[in-house]
Design a protein around this motif. Structure first.
Motif, PDB file in Angstrom:
ATOM      1  N   LEU A   7      31.194  32.518  57.811  1.00 50.47           N
ATOM      2  CA  LEU A   7      31.265  33.975  57.818  1.00 50.47           C
ATOM      3  C   LEU A   7      32.704  34.454  57.637  1.00 50.47           C
ATOM      4  O   LEU A   7      32.963  35.431  56.930  1.00 50.47           O
ATOM      5  N   ASP A   8      33.665  33.750  58.265  1.00 49.14           N
ATOM      6  CA  ASP A   8      35.076  34.107  58.099  1.00 49.14           C
ATOM      7  C   ASP A   8      35.500  33.972  56.645  1.00 49.14           C
ATOM      8  O   ASP A   8      36.229  34.823  56.113  1.00 49.14           O
ATOM      9  N   VAL A   9      35.070  32.886  56.003  1.00 46.40           N
ATOM     10  CA  VAL A   9      35.422  32.665  54.595  1.00 46.40           C
ATOM     11  C   VAL A   9      34.856  33.780  53.727  1.00 46.40           C
ATOM     12  O   VAL A   9      35.535  34.305  52.839  1.00 46.40           O
ATOM     13  N   GLU A  10      33.601  34.163  53.984  1.00 46.67           N
ATOM     14  CA  GLU A  10      32.977  35.233  53.205  1.00 46.67           C
ATOM     15  C   GLU A  10      33.693  36.557  53.439  1.00 46.67           C
ATOM     16  O   GLU A  10      33.888  37.344  52.491  1.00 46.67           O
ATOM     17  N   ARG A  11      34.103  36.817  54.660  1.00 48.50           N
ATOM     18  CA  ARG A  11      34.831  38.052  54.953  1.00 48.50           C
ATOM     19  C   ARG A  11      36.142  38.107  54.175  1.00 48.50           C
ATOM     20  O   ARG A  11      36.525  39.146  53.636  1.00 48.50           O
ATOM     21  N   ARG A  12      36.841  36.982  54.103  1.00 47.36           N
ATOM     22  CA  ARG A  12      38.113  36.962  53.381  1.00 47.36           C
ATOM     23  C   ARG A  12      37.893  37.131  51.880  1.00 47.36           C
ATOM     24  O   ARG A  12      38.685  37.785  51.191  1.00 47.36           O
ATOM     25  N   ARG A  13      36.833  36.526  51.365  1.00 44.08           N
ATOM     26  CA  ARG A  13      36.520  36.712  49.943  1.00 44.08           C
ATOM     27  C   ARG A  13      36.215  38.174  49.648  1.00 44.08           C
ATOM     28  O   ARG A  13      36.663  38.730  48.643  1.00 44.08           O
ATOM     29  N   ARG A  14      35.441  38.779  50.545  1.00 44.78           N
ATOM     30  CA  ARG A  14      35.091  40.189  50.370  1.00 44.78           C
ATOM     31  C   ARG A  14      36.336  41.060  50.412  1.00 44.78           C
ATOM     32  O   ARG A  14      36.490  41.985  49.607  1.00 44.78           O
ATOM     33  N   SER A  15      37.257  40.745  51.326  1.00 43.30           N
ATOM     34  CA  SER A  15      38.504  41.492  51.416  1.00 43.30           C
ATOM     35  C   SER A  15      39.341  41.300  50.156  1.00 43.30           C
ATOM     36  O   SER A  15      39.963  42.240  49.660  1.00 43.30           O
ATOM     37  N   GLY A  16      39.349  40.074  49.623  1.00 40.51           N
ATOM     38  CA  GLY A  16      40.095  39.812  48.401  1.00 40.51           C
ATOM     39  C   GLY A  16      39.541  40.582  47.216  1.00 40.51           C
ATOM     40  O   GLY A  16      40.308  41.128  46.405  1.00 40.51           O
ATOM     41  N   ARG A  17      38.207  40.652  47.122  1.00 40.85           N
ATOM     42  CA  ARG A  17      37.584  41.411  46.039  1.00 40.85           C
ATOM     43  C   ARG A  17      37.925  42.893  46.156  1.00 40.85           C
ATOM     44  O   ARG A  17      38.180  43.579  45.163  1.00 40.85           O
ATOM     45  N   ARG A  18      37.938  43.405  47.397  1.00 39.67           N
ATOM     46  CA  ARG A  18      38.273  44.812  47.598  1.00 39.67           C
ATOM     47  C   ARG A  18      39.733  45.071  47.202  1.00 39.67           C
ATOM     48  O   ARG A  18      40.045  46.096  46.583  1.00 39.67           O
ATOM     49  N   ALA A  19      40.624  44.140  47.544  1.00 37.36           N
ATOM     50  CA  ALA A  19      42.036  44.315  47.190  1.00 37.36           C
ATOM     51  C   ALA A  19      42.216  44.347  45.675  1.00 37.36           C
ATOM     52  O   ALA A  19      43.005  45.140  45.149  1.00 37.36           O
ATOM     53  N   VAL A  20      41.480  43.484  44.955  1.00 40.86           N
ATOM     54  CA  VAL A  20      41.561  43.478  43.494  1.00 40.86           C
ATOM     55  C   VAL A  20      41.054  44.806  42.939  1.00 40.86           C
ATOM     56  O   VAL A  20      41.656  45.390  42.029  1.00 40.86           O
ATOM     57  N   THR A  21      39.960  45.297  43.502  1.00 40.96           N
ATOM     58  CA  THR A  21      39.399  46.570  43.038  1.00 40.96           C
ATOM     59  C   THR A  21      40.379  47.715  43.259  1.00 40.96           C
ATOM     60  O   THR A  21      40.541  48.585  42.396  1.00 40.96           O
ATOM     61  N   VAL A  22      41.035  47.726  44.426  1.00 40.82           N
ATOM     62  CA  VAL A  22      42.027  48.768  44.710  1.00 40.82           C
ATOM     63  C   VAL A  22      43.159  48.714  43.687  1.00 40.82           C
ATOM     64  O   VAL A  22      43.620  49.750  43.186  1.00 40.82           O
ATOM     65  N   THR A  23      43.602  47.501  43.342  1.00 44.02           N
ATOM     66  CA  THR A  23      44.654  47.343  42.340  1.00 44.02           C
ATOM     67  C   THR A  23      44.216  47.891  40.983  1.00 44.02           C
ATOM     68  O   THR A  23      44.984  48.580  40.295  1.00 44.02           O
ATOM     69  N   VAL A  24      42.965  47.605  40.609  1.00 42.98           N
ATOM     70  CA  VAL A  24      42.442  48.108  39.336  1.00 42.98           C
ATOM     71  C   VAL A  24      42.363  49.631  39.343  1.00 42.98           C
ATOM     72  O   VAL A  24      42.714  50.294  38.352  1.00 42.98           O
ATOM     73  N   LEU A  25      41.928  50.204  40.462  1.00 40.26           N
ATOM     74  CA  LEU A  25      41.842  51.662  40.564  1.00 40.26           C
ATOM     75  C   LEU A  25      43.225  52.304  40.452  1.00 40.26           C
ATOM     76  O   LEU A  25      43.396  53.332  39.785  1.00 40.26           O
ATOM     77  N   LYS A  26      44.214  51.708  41.105  1.00 41.75           N
ATOM     78  CA  LYS A  26      45.583  52.236  41.011  1.00 41.75           C
ATOM     79  C   LYS A  26      46.103  52.133  39.581  1.00 41.75           C
ATOM     80  O   LYS A  26      46.757  53.059  39.073  1.00 41.75           O
ATOM     81  N   ALA A  27      45.796  51.015  38.921  1.00 39.68           N
ATOM     82  CA  ALA A  27      46.219  50.856  37.530  1.00 39.68           C
ATOM     83  C   ALA A  27      45.554  51.906  36.647  1.00 39.68           C
ATOM     84  O   ALA A  27      46.189  52.466  35.739  1.00 39.68           O
ATOM     85  N   GLY A  28      44.270  52.185  36.920  1.00 40.74           N
ATOM     86  CA  GLY A  28      43.565  53.219  36.166  1.00 40.74           C
ATOM     87  C   GLY A  28      44.196  54.586  36.350  1.00 40.74           C
ATOM     88  O   GLY A  28      44.320  55.367  35.390  1.00 40.74           O
ATOM     89  N   PHE A  29      44.622  54.873  37.580  1.00 38.65           N
ATOM     90  CA  PHE A  29      45.291  56.148  37.827  1.00 38.65           C
ATOM     91  C   PHE A  29      46.580  56.258  37.024  1.00 38.65           C
ATOM     92  O   PHE A  29      46.839  57.265  36.364  1.00 38.65           O
TER      93      PHE A  29
END
Length: 458
Positions: A7-29
Protein backbone atom coordinates in the motif's frame (compact mmCIF):
# COMPACT_ATOMS: atom_id res chain seq x y z
CA UNK A 1 11.05 3.09 10.71
CA UNK A 2 8.04 1.04 9.69
CA UNK A 3 8.52 -1.64 6.98
CA UNK A 4 7.34 -0.63 3.52
CA UNK A 5 4.11 -2.30 2.45
CA UNK A 6 2.46 -2.75 -0.94
CA UNK A 7 0.00 0.00 0.00
CA UNK A 8 2.90 2.38 0.77
CA UNK A 9 4.42 1.68 -2.64
CA UNK A 10 1.10 2.35 -4.37
CA UNK A 11 0.66 5.59 -2.43
CA UNK A 12 4.08 6.80 -3.55
CA UNK A 13 3.35 5.88 -7.16
CA UNK A 14 0.08 7.76 -6.96
CA UNK A 15 1.86 10.78 -5.50
CA UNK A 16 4.47 10.60 -8.26
CA UNK A 17 1.78 10.53 -10.95
CA UNK A 18 0.09 13.55 -9.35
CA UNK A 19 3.41 15.44 -9.27
CA UNK A 20 3.94 14.74 -12.98
CA UNK A 21 0.42 15.94 -13.75
CA UNK A 22 0.98 19.15 -11.78
CA UNK A 23 4.17 19.76 -13.77
CA UNK A 24 2.30 19.25 -17.05
CA UNK A 25 -0.46 21.63 -15.95
CA UNK A 26 2.09 24.31 -15.03
CA UNK A 27 3.81 23.83 -18.38
CA UNK A 28 0.44 24.21 -20.10
CA UNK A 29 -0.16 27.46 -18.27
CA UNK A 30 3.21 28.90 -19.28
CA UNK A 31 2.56 27.78 -22.85
CA UNK A 32 -0.61 29.88 -22.89
CA UNK A 33 1.45 32.80 -21.54
CA UNK A 34 3.98 32.37 -24.36
CA UNK A 35 1.40 31.97 -27.13
CA UNK A 36 0.38 35.67 -27.32
CA UNK A 37 4.04 36.56 -28.01
CA UNK A 38 4.29 33.81 -30.64
CA UNK A 39 1.06 34.86 -32.31
CA UNK A 40 2.05 38.52 -32.26
CA UNK A 41 5.44 37.68 -33.80
CA UNK A 42 3.83 35.52 -36.51
CA UNK A 43 1.26 38.25 -37.11
CA UNK A 44 4.16 40.56 -37.91
CA UNK A 45 3.45 43.38 -35.50
CA UNK A 46 3.23 46.96 -36.77
CA UNK A 47 4.07 47.74 -40.38
CA UNK A 48 6.33 50.63 -39.35
CA UNK A 49 8.06 51.23 -36.05
CA UNK A 50 7.93 54.65 -34.43
CA UNK A 51 7.24 55.79 -30.86
CA UNK A 52 3.47 55.71 -31.37
CA UNK A 53 3.28 52.25 -32.95
CA UNK A 54 5.82 50.88 -30.44
CA UNK A 55 3.61 51.98 -27.54
CA UNK A 56 0.52 50.64 -29.29
CA UNK A 57 2.25 47.30 -29.89
CA UNK A 58 3.19 47.05 -26.21
CA UNK A 59 -0.42 47.87 -25.36
CA UNK A 60 -1.64 45.11 -27.67
CA UNK A 61 0.71 42.59 -26.02
CA UNK A 62 -0.45 43.66 -22.55
CA UNK A 63 -4.06 43.18 -23.63
CA UNK A 64 -3.36 39.73 -25.06
CA UNK A 65 -1.58 38.59 -21.88
CA UNK A 66 -4.29 40.09 -19.68
CA UNK A 67 -6.99 38.33 -21.69
CA UNK A 68 -5.09 35.07 -21.37
CA UNK A 69 -4.83 35.38 -17.57
CA UNK A 70 -8.53 36.24 -17.26
CA UNK A 71 -9.47 33.09 -19.20
CA UNK A 72 -7.16 30.99 -17.00
CA UNK A 73 -8.84 32.54 -13.95
CA UNK A 74 -12.27 31.58 -15.27
CA UNK A 75 -11.09 28.00 -15.85
CA UNK A 76 -9.58 27.74 -12.36
CA UNK A 77 -12.87 28.89 -10.80
CA UNK A 78 -14.95 26.44 -12.85
CA UNK A 79 -14.73 23.58 -10.30
CA UNK A 80 -13.28 21.18 -12.88
CA UNK A 81 -13.24 17.72 -11.22
CA UNK A 82 -9.89 16.76 -12.75
CA UNK A 83 -8.22 19.87 -11.30
CA UNK A 84 -9.77 19.15 -7.93
CA UNK A 85 -8.38 15.60 -7.89
CA UNK A 86 -4.88 16.84 -8.72
CA UNK A 87 -4.44 20.05 -6.70
CA UNK A 88 -7.71 20.55 -4.79
CA UNK A 89 -10.42 23.14 -5.42
CA UNK A 90 -9.12 25.43 -2.66
CA UNK A 91 -5.66 25.54 -4.27
CA UNK A 92 -7.22 26.23 -7.69
CA UNK A 93 -9.09 29.19 -6.17
CA UNK A 94 -5.89 30.42 -4.52
CA UNK A 95 -4.20 30.50 -7.95
CA UNK A 96 -7.34 32.16 -9.36
CA UNK A 97 -7.03 35.01 -6.85
CA UNK A 98 -3.27 35.27 -7.32
CA UNK A 99 -3.72 35.95 -11.04
CA UNK A 100 -6.28 38.71 -10.46
CA UNK A 101 -3.87 41.56 -9.80
CA UNK A 102 -1.43 40.85 -12.68
CA UNK A 103 -4.39 40.43 -15.04
CA UNK A 104 -5.76 43.81 -13.93
CA UNK A 105 -2.39 45.54 -14.30
CA UNK A 106 -1.95 44.13 -17.80
CA UNK A 107 -5.42 45.24 -18.88
CA UNK A 108 -4.85 48.71 -17.39
CA UNK A 109 -1.53 48.85 -19.24
CA UNK A 110 -3.34 47.81 -22.41
CA UNK A 111 -5.70 50.77 -22.20
CA UNK A 112 -3.00 53.22 -21.11
CA UNK A 113 -0.38 52.23 -23.70
CA UNK A 114 -2.85 52.15 -26.58
CA UNK A 115 -4.19 55.55 -25.60
CA UNK A 116 -0.74 57.13 -25.30
CA UNK A 117 0.46 55.42 -28.48
CA UNK A 118 -2.48 56.67 -30.50
CA UNK A 119 -2.19 60.15 -29.01
CA UNK A 120 1.44 60.27 -30.24
CA UNK A 121 0.39 59.01 -33.69
CA UNK A 122 -2.56 61.41 -33.98
CA UNK A 123 -0.90 64.41 -32.37
CA UNK A 124 -3.55 64.74 -29.65
CA UNK A 125 -3.18 65.00 -25.88
CA UNK A 126 -3.94 61.89 -23.80
CA UNK A 127 -7.24 63.23 -22.44
CA UNK A 128 -8.43 64.15 -25.92
CA UNK A 129 -7.38 60.75 -27.28
CA UNK A 130 -9.21 58.96 -24.43
CA UNK A 131 -12.39 60.88 -25.16
CA UNK A 132 -11.94 60.16 -28.88
CA UNK A 133 -11.57 56.42 -28.20
CA UNK A 134 -14.64 56.32 -25.97
CA UNK A 135 -16.63 58.18 -28.60
CA UNK A 136 -15.10 56.18 -31.44
CA UNK A 137 -17.81 53.56 -31.24
CA UNK A 138 -20.05 51.59 -28.97
CA UNK A 139 -17.53 48.72 -28.84
CA UNK A 140 -14.76 50.77 -27.21
CA UNK A 141 -17.17 52.44 -24.79
CA UNK A 142 -18.36 49.02 -23.60
CA UNK A 143 -14.74 47.95 -23.18
CA UNK A 144 -14.12 50.89 -20.82
CA UNK A 145 -17.20 49.94 -18.79
CA UNK A 146 -15.95 46.35 -18.67
CA UNK A 147 -12.58 47.60 -17.39
CA UNK A 148 -14.32 49.51 -14.61
CA UNK A 149 -16.23 46.41 -13.54
CA UNK A 150 -13.05 44.33 -13.54
CA UNK A 151 -11.29 46.90 -11.34
CA UNK A 152 -14.12 46.70 -8.80
CA UNK A 153 -13.96 42.89 -8.73
CA UNK A 154 -10.19 42.65 -8.30
CA UNK A 155 -10.04 45.33 -5.60
CA UNK A 156 -12.85 43.73 -3.56
CA UNK A 157 -11.16 40.33 -3.88
CA UNK A 158 -7.58 41.41 -3.19
CA UNK A 159 -8.13 43.86 -0.33
CA UNK A 160 -8.65 41.65 2.72
CA UNK A 161 -10.40 44.31 4.80
CA UNK A 162 -13.04 44.90 2.12
CA UNK A 163 -13.48 41.18 1.52
CA UNK A 164 -14.05 40.45 5.20
CA UNK A 165 -16.57 43.25 5.44
CA UNK A 166 -18.68 41.81 2.62
CA UNK A 167 -21.24 39.15 3.29
CA UNK A 168 -21.02 36.10 1.04
CA UNK A 169 -24.06 37.26 -0.95
CA UNK A 170 -22.61 40.77 -1.47
CA UNK A 171 -19.23 39.42 -2.51
CA UNK A 172 -20.75 36.89 -4.93
CA UNK A 173 -22.90 39.58 -6.56
CA UNK A 174 -19.88 41.85 -7.05
CA UNK A 175 -17.73 38.96 -8.29
CA UNK A 176 -20.32 38.06 -10.91
CA UNK A 177 -19.60 41.46 -12.46
CA UNK A 178 -16.29 40.06 -13.75
CA UNK A 179 -18.18 37.84 -16.19
CA UNK A 180 -20.27 40.80 -17.29
CA UNK A 181 -17.05 42.77 -17.80
CA UNK A 182 -15.62 40.03 -20.02
CA UNK A 183 -18.79 39.91 -22.09
CA UNK A 184 -18.78 43.69 -22.50
CA UNK A 185 -15.21 43.54 -23.82
CA UNK A 186 -16.03 40.98 -26.54
CA UNK A 187 -17.20 43.51 -29.18
CA UNK A 188 -13.95 45.45 -28.69
CA UNK A 189 -11.95 42.23 -29.10
CA UNK A 190 -13.76 41.49 -32.37
CA UNK A 191 -12.59 44.67 -34.10
CA UNK A 192 -10.15 44.52 -37.03
CA UNK A 193 -6.78 43.18 -35.85
CA UNK A 194 -8.02 42.43 -32.34
CA UNK A 195 -8.07 39.17 -30.38
CA UNK A 196 -11.27 37.76 -31.85
CA UNK A 197 -11.05 39.25 -35.33
CA UNK A 198 -12.78 36.57 -37.49
CA UNK A 199 -10.62 37.62 -40.46
CA UNK A 200 -7.48 36.42 -38.66
CA UNK A 201 -6.33 32.82 -38.26
CA UNK A 202 -5.57 33.68 -34.63
CA UNK A 203 -9.33 33.65 -34.19
CA UNK A 204 -9.36 29.84 -33.87
CA UNK A 205 -6.79 29.86 -31.04
CA UNK A 206 -8.52 32.50 -28.95
CA UNK A 207 -11.97 31.10 -29.63
CA UNK A 208 -10.74 27.72 -28.36
CA UNK A 209 -9.50 29.32 -25.13
CA UNK A 210 -12.82 31.11 -24.64
CA UNK A 211 -14.73 27.89 -25.33
CA UNK A 212 -12.64 25.87 -22.84
CA UNK A 213 -12.90 28.47 -20.06
CA UNK A 214 -16.58 29.34 -20.34
CA UNK A 215 -17.58 25.82 -21.40
CA UNK A 216 -16.02 24.47 -18.20
CA UNK A 217 -17.84 27.15 -16.20
CA UNK A 218 -21.18 26.24 -17.79
CA UNK A 219 -20.75 22.48 -17.45
CA UNK A 220 -19.19 22.15 -14.00
CA UNK A 221 -20.74 25.11 -12.16
CA UNK A 222 -24.23 25.02 -13.68
CA UNK A 223 -25.24 21.92 -15.63
CA UNK A 224 -23.52 19.21 -13.58
CA UNK A 225 -24.69 20.46 -10.14
CA UNK A 226 -28.28 20.79 -11.42
CA UNK A 227 -28.22 17.36 -13.03
CA UNK A 228 -26.66 15.61 -10.04
CA UNK A 229 -28.96 17.31 -7.56
CA UNK A 230 -32.05 16.24 -9.49
CA UNK A 231 -30.77 12.71 -10.10
CA UNK A 232 -29.73 11.96 -6.51
CA UNK A 233 -32.79 13.73 -5.02
CA UNK A 234 -31.11 14.73 -1.74
CA UNK A 235 -33.42 15.88 1.05
CA UNK A 236 -33.15 16.68 4.73
CA UNK A 237 -34.41 13.87 6.96
CA UNK A 238 -33.50 15.35 10.33
CA UNK A 239 -31.51 17.96 12.24
CA UNK A 240 -29.75 16.65 15.35
CA UNK A 241 -28.31 19.09 17.93
CA UNK A 242 -25.01 17.67 19.22
CA UNK A 243 -23.58 20.68 21.10
CA UNK A 244 -24.45 24.33 21.70
CA UNK A 245 -24.49 25.93 18.26
CA UNK A 246 -23.64 22.67 16.46
CA UNK A 247 -26.02 20.36 14.58
CA UNK A 248 -25.71 17.32 12.37
CA UNK A 249 -27.98 17.44 9.32
CA UNK A 250 -29.03 14.01 8.15
CA UNK A 251 -29.73 13.64 4.45
CA UNK A 252 -31.38 11.03 2.26
CA UNK A 253 -30.89 10.41 -1.44
CA UNK A 254 -30.67 7.74 -4.08
CA UNK A 255 -27.59 6.01 -5.46
CA UNK A 256 -25.27 8.25 -3.43
CA UNK A 257 -22.42 5.73 -3.66
CA UNK A 258 -22.14 6.66 -7.35
CA UNK A 259 -20.71 9.98 -6.20
CA UNK A 260 -17.63 8.02 -5.06
CA UNK A 261 -17.31 10.22 -2.02
CA UNK A 262 -14.12 9.90 0.01
CA UNK A 263 -13.85 10.64 3.71
CA UNK A 264 -12.55 14.19 4.16
CA UNK A 265 -14.28 15.69 1.11
CA UNK A 266 -16.82 18.51 1.09
CA UNK A 267 -19.58 19.80 -1.16
CA UNK A 268 -21.22 23.17 -1.64
CA UNK A 269 -24.74 22.63 -0.30
CA UNK A 270 -27.78 24.73 -1.12
CA UNK A 271 -30.92 24.19 0.95
CA UNK A 272 -34.03 25.07 -1.00
CA UNK A 273 -36.05 26.84 1.65
CA UNK A 274 -37.23 30.44 1.70
CA UNK A 275 -34.53 31.49 4.16
CA UNK A 276 -31.56 29.58 2.66
CA UNK A 277 -31.93 29.10 -1.13
CA UNK A 278 -29.72 32.07 -2.06
CA UNK A 279 -26.56 30.89 -0.28
CA UNK A 280 -24.39 27.85 -1.02
CA UNK A 281 -22.36 26.54 1.93
CA UNK A 282 -19.06 24.59 1.68
CA UNK A 283 -19.50 21.88 4.33
CA UNK A 284 -17.61 18.61 4.84
CA UNK A 285 -19.21 15.22 5.08
CA UNK A 286 -19.03 14.09 8.69
CA UNK A 287 -19.60 10.45 7.72
CA UNK A 288 -19.00 8.43 4.58
CA UNK A 289 -22.31 8.26 2.66
CA UNK A 290 -24.21 5.03 2.15
CA UNK A 291 -26.25 4.43 -0.98
CA UNK A 292 -29.23 6.27 0.54
CA UNK A 293 -27.94 8.42 3.42
CA UNK A 294 -25.38 11.14 4.10
CA UNK A 295 -24.55 13.46 6.97
CA UNK A 296 -22.97 16.87 7.40
CA UNK A 297 -22.21 18.69 10.65
CA UNK A 298 -22.55 22.46 10.91
CA UNK A 299 -21.42 24.97 13.52
CA UNK A 300 -23.25 28.29 13.75
CA UNK A 301 -20.66 30.92 12.78
CA UNK A 302 -22.93 33.51 11.14
CA UNK A 303 -26.40 34.21 9.85
CA UNK A 304 -26.09 31.74 6.96
CA UNK A 305 -25.07 28.73 9.06
CA UNK A 306 -27.67 29.69 11.69
CA UNK A 307 -30.39 29.53 9.01
CA UNK A 308 -29.39 26.11 7.71
CA UNK A 309 -29.24 24.79 11.27
CA UNK A 310 -33.02 25.33 11.35
CA UNK A 311 -33.98 23.69 8.04
CA UNK A 312 -36.97 21.39 8.20
CA UNK A 313 -37.12 17.70 7.27
CA UNK A 314 -38.22 17.28 3.69
CA UNK A 315 -36.27 20.31 2.43
CA UNK A 316 -34.75 19.62 -0.98
CA UNK A 317 -30.95 20.01 -1.12
CA UNK A 318 -28.86 20.94 -4.15
CA UNK A 319 -25.12 20.38 -4.14
CA UNK A 320 -21.96 20.91 -6.15
CA UNK A 321 -19.07 18.53 -5.67
CA UNK A 322 -17.71 16.53 -3.98
CA UNK A 323 -14.41 18.41 -3.66
CA UNK A 324 -11.09 18.12 -1.93
CA UNK A 325 -7.98 15.98 -1.57
CA UNK A 326 -8.07 15.97 2.22
CA UNK A 327 -8.45 12.20 1.84
CA UNK A 328 -6.50 8.98 2.18
CA UNK A 329 -5.69 9.27 -1.54
CA UNK A 330 -3.20 12.03 -0.68
CA UNK A 331 -1.07 9.87 1.61
CA UNK A 332 2.47 8.77 0.78
CA UNK A 333 3.80 7.68 4.20
CA UNK A 334 3.32 4.57 6.36
CA UNK A 335 1.97 6.54 9.33
CA UNK A 336 -0.90 8.99 9.72
CA UNK A 337 -0.87 12.03 12.02
CA UNK A 338 -4.06 14.04 12.41
CA UNK A 339 -4.82 17.29 14.25
CA UNK A 340 -8.39 18.60 14.47
CA UNK A 341 -9.90 21.54 16.33
CA UNK A 342 -13.48 22.77 16.58
CA UNK A 343 -15.69 21.93 13.63
CA UNK A 344 -12.54 20.73 11.84
CA UNK A 345 -13.23 17.37 13.43
CA UNK A 346 -15.97 16.67 10.86
CA UNK A 347 -13.78 15.85 7.82
CA UNK A 348 -11.30 14.11 10.15
CA UNK A 349 -14.03 11.81 11.45
CA UNK A 350 -14.98 10.84 7.86
CA UNK A 351 -11.31 10.50 6.88
CA UNK A 352 -10.67 8.01 9.68
CA UNK A 353 -13.80 6.04 8.74
CA UNK A 354 -12.62 5.77 5.12
CA UNK A 355 -8.92 5.00 5.74
CA UNK A 356 -7.55 1.42 5.80
CA UNK A 357 -5.65 1.66 9.10
CA UNK A 358 -3.63 -0.95 10.94
CA UNK A 359 -3.11 -0.94 14.74
CA UNK A 360 -0.67 1.81 15.79
CA UNK A 361 -0.62 3.45 12.35
CA UNK A 362 -2.53 6.62 13.23
CA UNK A 363 -2.29 9.25 15.97
CA UNK A 364 -5.19 11.70 16.30
CA UNK A 365 -5.05 14.93 18.30
CA UNK A 366 -8.42 16.43 19.26
CA UNK A 367 -8.14 20.05 20.36
CA UNK A 368 -10.90 21.92 22.20
CA UNK A 369 -11.22 24.88 24.51
CA UNK A 370 -13.74 23.17 26.76
CA UNK A 371 -16.47 20.57 27.08
CA UNK A 372 -18.64 22.34 24.49
CA UNK A 373 -15.97 21.77 21.82
CA UNK A 374 -16.01 17.97 22.10
CA UNK A 375 -18.56 17.33 19.34
CA UNK A 376 -18.14 14.05 17.45
CA UNK A 377 -15.21 13.15 19.70
CA UNK A 378 -17.03 10.04 20.88
CA UNK A 379 -17.36 8.86 17.26
CA UNK A 380 -13.69 9.57 16.55
CA UNK A 381 -12.70 7.64 19.68
CA UNK A 382 -14.87 4.69 18.63
CA UNK A 383 -13.23 4.63 15.19
CA UNK A 384 -9.79 4.89 16.80
CA UNK A 385 -10.54 2.00 19.13
CA UNK A 386 -11.75 -0.14 16.21
CA UNK A 387 -8.54 0.50 14.25
CA UNK A 388 -6.05 0.54 17.11
CA UNK A 389 -5.28 4.24 16.65
CA UNK A 390 -3.98 6.52 19.38
CA UNK A 391 -6.05 9.54 20.46
CA UNK A 392 -4.61 12.55 22.29
CA UNK A 393 -6.97 15.05 23.95
CA UNK A 394 -5.94 18.70 24.28
CA UNK A 395 -8.53 20.63 26.25
CA UNK A 396 -8.34 24.13 27.63
CA UNK A 397 -7.22 27.60 26.50
CA UNK A 398 -3.86 28.11 24.92
CA UNK A 399 -1.04 29.33 27.23
CA UNK A 400 -0.44 33.05 27.50
CA UNK A 401 2.69 32.79 25.34
CA UNK A 402 1.99 33.70 21.72
CA UNK A 403 2.39 31.30 18.85
CA UNK A 404 1.41 27.92 20.24
CA UNK A 405 -1.48 25.71 19.12
CA UNK A 406 -1.36 23.37 22.11
CA UNK A 407 -2.91 23.54 25.55
CA UNK A 408 0.30 22.76 27.46
CA UNK A 409 3.20 25.20 27.63
CA UNK A 410 6.55 23.82 26.49
CA UNK A 411 5.11 20.81 24.67
CA UNK A 412 6.43 20.23 21.14
CA UNK A 413 4.92 18.63 18.08
CA UNK A 414 7.53 15.87 18.39
CA UNK A 415 6.22 15.04 21.86
CA UNK A 416 2.73 14.54 20.44
CA UNK A 417 3.79 12.77 17.24
CA UNK A 418 6.98 10.75 17.89
CA UNK A 419 6.77 9.29 14.37
CA UNK A 420 5.96 12.58 12.63
CA UNK A 421 8.73 12.25 10.02
CA UNK A 422 7.33 8.88 8.95
CA UNK A 423 3.83 10.38 8.62
CA UNK A 424 1.48 12.36 6.48
CA UNK A 425 0.01 15.16 8.60
CA UNK A 426 -3.64 16.18 8.20
CA UNK A 427 -4.67 19.46 9.84
CA UNK A 428 -8.18 20.91 10.05
CA UNK A 429 -9.29 23.78 12.23
CA UNK A 430 -9.39 27.60 12.36
CA UNK A 431 -6.99 29.02 9.74
CA UNK A 432 -4.64 30.92 12.07
CA UNK A 433 -4.45 27.95 14.46
CA UNK A 434 -3.85 25.51 11.59
CA UNK A 435 -1.01 27.70 10.31
CA UNK A 436 0.74 27.29 13.68
CA UNK A 437 0.50 23.49 13.42
CA UNK A 438 1.94 23.59 9.90
CA UNK A 439 4.73 25.93 11.04
CA UNK A 440 5.79 23.52 13.78
CA UNK A 441 5.63 20.51 11.45
CA UNK A 442 7.79 22.25 8.84
CA UNK A 443 10.27 23.33 11.53
CA UNK A 444 10.48 19.69 12.66
CA UNK A 445 11.50 18.68 9.13
CA UNK A 446 8.25 17.38 7.63
CA UNK A 447 8.12 18.15 3.87
CA UNK A 448 5.29 20.39 2.68
CA UNK A 449 4.17 17.65 0.28
CA UNK A 450 3.18 15.50 3.26
CA UNK A 451 1.12 18.20 4.98
CA UNK A 452 -2.57 18.27 4.06
CA UNK A 453 -4.75 21.22 4.99
CA UNK A 454 -7.88 22.39 3.20
CA UNK A 455 -9.42 25.85 3.45
CA UNK A 456 -13.11 26.37 2.70
CA UNK A 457 -12.55 29.86 1.33
CA UNK A 458 -14.78 31.84 -1.07
Amino acid sequence: MMPTTTLDVERRRRSGRRAVTVTVLKAGFWLTVAMPFVLFALWGGPATLNPGTALSSLGTMAGLLGTNLVLVMVFLAARVPYLDRVIGHDVALAYHRRLGEPALYLILAHFALLTVGRSVENGRDVVGETLALIGDGEDTGLAYIGLGLFVVVVVTSAVTVIRRWFTHEMWFAVHALSYLGIVMALPHQSQDGAVLDPASWRYAYWLTLYAIAFGAMLVFRVLMPIGRSLWHDVRVTGVEPIAPGVVSIHLSGRRLTRLRAAGGQYAIWRFWSRATWFHGHPISLSAVPTDTTARITVRTLGKGSARISRVRPGTRVGFAGLFGIFTDAGRTSPRLSVVAAGVGVTPVRALLEDSPLTPGEATVVLRGRGADDRYLWDEVEALAEATGSRVVHMIGPRPAEAGTWMSTEGQTIGDVFPDLLDSDLYVCGPPAWSDLVVRDARAAGLPATRIHMERFDW
